[in-house]
Design an enzyme around this catalytic site. Sequence first.
Site, PDB file in Angstrom:
ATOM      1  N   ALA A   1       8.301  -3.102 -28.345  1.00  0.00           N
ATOM      2  CA  ALA A   1       9.583  -3.817 -28.295  1.00  0.00           C
ATOM      3  C   ALA A   1       9.762  -4.660 -29.554  1.00  0.00           C
ATOM      4  O   ALA A   1      10.819  -4.633 -30.197  1.00  0.00           O
ATOM      5  CB  ALA A   1       9.658  -4.691 -27.050  1.00  0.00           C
TER       6      ALA A   1
ATOM      7  N   GLU B   1       4.900  14.350 -14.827  1.00  0.00           N
ATOM      8  CA  GLU B   1       4.257  13.185 -14.195  1.00  0.00           C
ATOM      9  C   GLU B   1       4.879  12.987 -12.827  1.00  0.00           C
ATOM     10  O   GLU B   1       5.970  13.517 -12.541  1.00  0.00           O
ATOM     11  CB  GLU B   1       4.410  11.929 -15.061  1.00  0.00           C
ATOM     12  CG  GLU B   1       3.394  11.873 -16.195  1.00  0.00           C
ATOM     13  CD  GLU B   1       3.470  10.614 -17.037  1.00  0.00           C
ATOM     14  OE1 GLU B   1       4.214   9.688 -16.689  1.00  0.00           O
ATOM     15  OE2 GLU B   1       2.764  10.568 -18.050  1.00  0.00           O
TER      16      GLU B   1
ATOM     17  N   HIS C   1      -0.750   0.633 -10.530  1.00  0.00           N
ATOM     18  CA  HIS C   1      -0.993   2.034 -10.877  1.00  0.00           C
ATOM     19  C   HIS C   1      -2.037   2.569  -9.903  1.00  0.00           C
ATOM     20  O   HIS C   1      -3.043   1.908  -9.648  1.00  0.00           O
ATOM     21  CB  HIS C   1      -1.492   2.147 -12.315  1.00  0.00           C
ATOM     22  CG  HIS C   1      -1.387   3.538 -12.853  1.00  0.00           C
ATOM     23  ND1 HIS C   1      -2.164   4.573 -12.400  1.00  0.00           N
ATOM     24  CD2 HIS C   1      -0.552   4.079 -13.785  1.00  0.00           C
ATOM     25  CE1 HIS C   1      -1.831   5.691 -13.044  1.00  0.00           C
ATOM     26  NE2 HIS C   1      -0.849   5.416 -13.886  1.00  0.00           N
TER      27      HIS C   1
ATOM     28  N   ARG D   1       4.728   6.466  -7.657  1.00  0.00           N
ATOM     29  CA  ARG D   1       3.544   5.631  -7.881  1.00  0.00           C
ATOM     30  C   ARG D   1       3.284   4.645  -6.753  1.00  0.00           C
ATOM     31  O   ARG D   1       2.139   4.427  -6.353  1.00  0.00           O
ATOM     32  CB  ARG D   1       3.792   4.885  -9.182  1.00  0.00           C
ATOM     33  CG  ARG D   1       2.595   4.363  -9.837  1.00  0.00           C
ATOM     34  CD  ARG D   1       2.956   3.887 -11.214  1.00  0.00           C
ATOM     35  NE  ARG D   1       2.900   4.936 -12.199  1.00  0.00           N
ATOM     36  CZ  ARG D   1       3.111   4.743 -13.490  1.00  0.00           C
ATOM     37  NH1 ARG D   1       3.405   3.541 -13.939  1.00  0.00           N
ATOM     38  NH2 ARG D   1       3.019   5.739 -14.336  1.00  0.00           N
TER      39      ARG D   1
ATOM     40  N   HIS E   1      -0.344  -3.080 -12.945  1.00  0.00           N
ATOM     41  CA  HIS E   1      -0.050  -2.263 -14.127  1.00  0.00           C
ATOM     42  C   HIS E   1       1.211  -2.684 -14.858  1.00  0.00           C
ATOM     43  O   HIS E   1       1.226  -2.774 -16.081  1.00  0.00           O
ATOM     44  CB  HIS E   1       0.085  -0.809 -13.668  1.00  0.00           C
ATOM     45  CG  HIS E   1       0.321   0.172 -14.764  1.00  0.00           C
ATOM     46  ND1 HIS E   1      -0.597   0.400 -15.776  1.00  0.00           N
ATOM     47  CD2 HIS E   1       1.376   1.004 -15.025  1.00  0.00           C
ATOM     48  CE1 HIS E   1      -0.126   1.334 -16.596  1.00  0.00           C
ATOM     49  NE2 HIS E   1       1.077   1.702 -16.168  1.00  0.00           N
TER      50      HIS E   1
ATOM     51  N   ARG F   1       8.992   1.331 -11.020  1.00  0.00           N
ATOM     52  CA  ARG F   1       9.342   2.082 -12.227  1.00  0.00           C
ATOM     53  C   ARG F   1       8.868   3.520 -12.165  1.00  0.00           C
ATOM     54  O   ARG F   1       7.723   3.799 -11.791  1.00  0.00           O
ATOM     55  CB  ARG F   1       8.699   1.401 -13.442  1.00  0.00           C
ATOM     56  CG  ARG F   1       8.858   2.184 -14.724  1.00  0.00           C
ATOM     57  CD  ARG F   1       8.351   1.400 -15.908  1.00  0.00           C
ATOM     58  NE  ARG F   1       6.929   1.157 -15.865  1.00  0.00           N
ATOM     59  CZ  ARG F   1       6.005   1.973 -16.349  1.00  0.00           C
ATOM     60  NH1 ARG F   1       6.343   3.145 -16.881  1.00  0.00           N
ATOM     61  NH2 ARG F   1       4.725   1.653 -16.302  1.00  0.00           N
TER      62      ARG F   1
ATOM     63  N   LEU G   1       8.406   2.792 -21.913  1.00  0.00           N
ATOM     64  CA  LEU G   1       8.547   2.917 -23.368  1.00  0.00           C
ATOM     65  C   LEU G   1       9.981   3.313 -23.706  1.00  0.00           C
ATOM     66  O   LEU G   1      10.560   2.869 -24.685  1.00  0.00           O
ATOM     67  CB  LEU G   1       7.549   3.958 -23.904  1.00  0.00           C
ATOM     68  CG  LEU G   1       6.064   3.588 -23.731  1.00  0.00           C
ATOM     69  CD1 LEU G   1       5.162   4.759 -24.136  1.00  0.00           C
ATOM     70  CD2 LEU G   1       5.700   2.345 -24.550  1.00  0.00           C
TER      71      LEU G   1
END
Length: 412
Positions: free
Chosen positions: A14, A111, A227, A273, A334, A369, A375
């Site tokens: 960032a 994923e 996570h 997740r 995480h 998320r 990212l």
Amino acid sequence: MNQYDYIIVGSGIAGLYTSLLAREQGSVLILTKGSIDECNTKYAQGGIAAAIGHGDSAELHYRDTLSAGAGLCDPEAVRILVEEAPDRITDLINFGVPFDTMDGEVALAREAAHSVPRILHAGGDATGEHIEVTLSRMARLAKITILEYFLATEIIVEDGVVRGVRAFDCRTGSVEEFRSRAVILATGGGGRLFKFTTNPDIATCDGIALAYDAGAEITDMEFLQFHPTALRLPGVIPFLISEAVRGEGGILRNAEGRQFMFDYSPEGDLASRDIVARSILYEMNKTGSDRVFLDVTHLPPRKTSARFPQIYRFCLDHSLDITKTLIPIAPAAHYMMGGVKTNAWGETNIAGLFAAGEAACTGVHGANRLASNSLLEVVVFAKRILQRTEEALKPSELACQRSDKDYFYFRE
Ligand code: FAD
Ligand code: SIN
């Protein structure tokens, strides 16, 4: 001497990405509390999501993101995220990020909770390191002033407007004041608040505290992502075992060796997740164990070591050959979905104060998320901050703003 157009606090993706864009508009100072590359970004493994593959679309990415977010995402912010993603990936490629390719095209991985393969990665599972090294090199080449080991301790606000930052020089012990027309908080998350975390030492929620003290709105702090698969070995850090490992066919087994994820979700090992982390916890409680196992022993060993070189090497260094032995894992803190509340242009409720990256809450992640959307969120919304400030710099507006006030007024 200490006057800049932009002060950026933090040097992860960032901070660095924003600084490279800001450099085109004015003078930039980066303050970072450790060495330039010590940040969450450096450890990112799986990659960055973008709907650029055949059979994929922004609409599919939009639906996957909303579904993972458990109904609590801001739909407009998600729309921006998925639609602006391909252009931001092009920016990263132009900066020199060496994404992996296959047959001449960018390689895309699967994923959990993504309905199609859409994750770009670099160096297999070393995506974050490649991004960090590439952008920090670019920032140095752009002659951006970077002060390492400077811990921001206060955002200076006068008459409701941001004027700069006070920072502690960790090497000399002195406190210095830096003035600017805009401050961009890029201080990352807060995984280190928890005993077991995938985050490095710097992740201590500083930006949230600084913004709160300055009077900024903070939101969604109850949403903290665990996570599902961090290495669980006595005396060893909870090193991340990427979700992409399950994307390549890895199977979760409980302490009795039984595959269990289909007991909890029709998506099995590729459920989102939060579902996987909770299911693991149930299995740990049921079997009275502090871990479950990730099994990749059925995958071709060479493929495993080539696709996940960092994970393979880290485990081997701790006497675990993952091509032959089950990997002991457990959930670990995480990612912080909440943060400094921003609008779709990265603006906070304080004029001249912006937030980007994990420190910010744009609303795209809702309660959970989607993998590899972090990212992406950074680059999409960081770009928008600079689009916003560029507007404020247009001659007519600049003239009227500069006539009586020497600062940007970024909010409508
Ligand atoms: P960071 O990269 O954490 O940078 C924060 C910066 O702020 C650091 O330079 C820090 O030193 C500085 N700082 C903090 N406080 C202060 C202060 N008071 N004064 C001065 N400087 C300060 N996301 C994905 O999308 N895909 C992935 O594959 C992925 N894998 C991940 C793997 C791991 C192990 C981890 C931990 C996270 C992963 N994530 C992934 C999440 C993602 O990496 C982060 O959300 C993202 O990198 C955050 O970037 P950032 O620039 O906001 O923060
Ligand atoms: C991972 O590689 O599993 C981490 C991906 C992410 O946090 O988005």
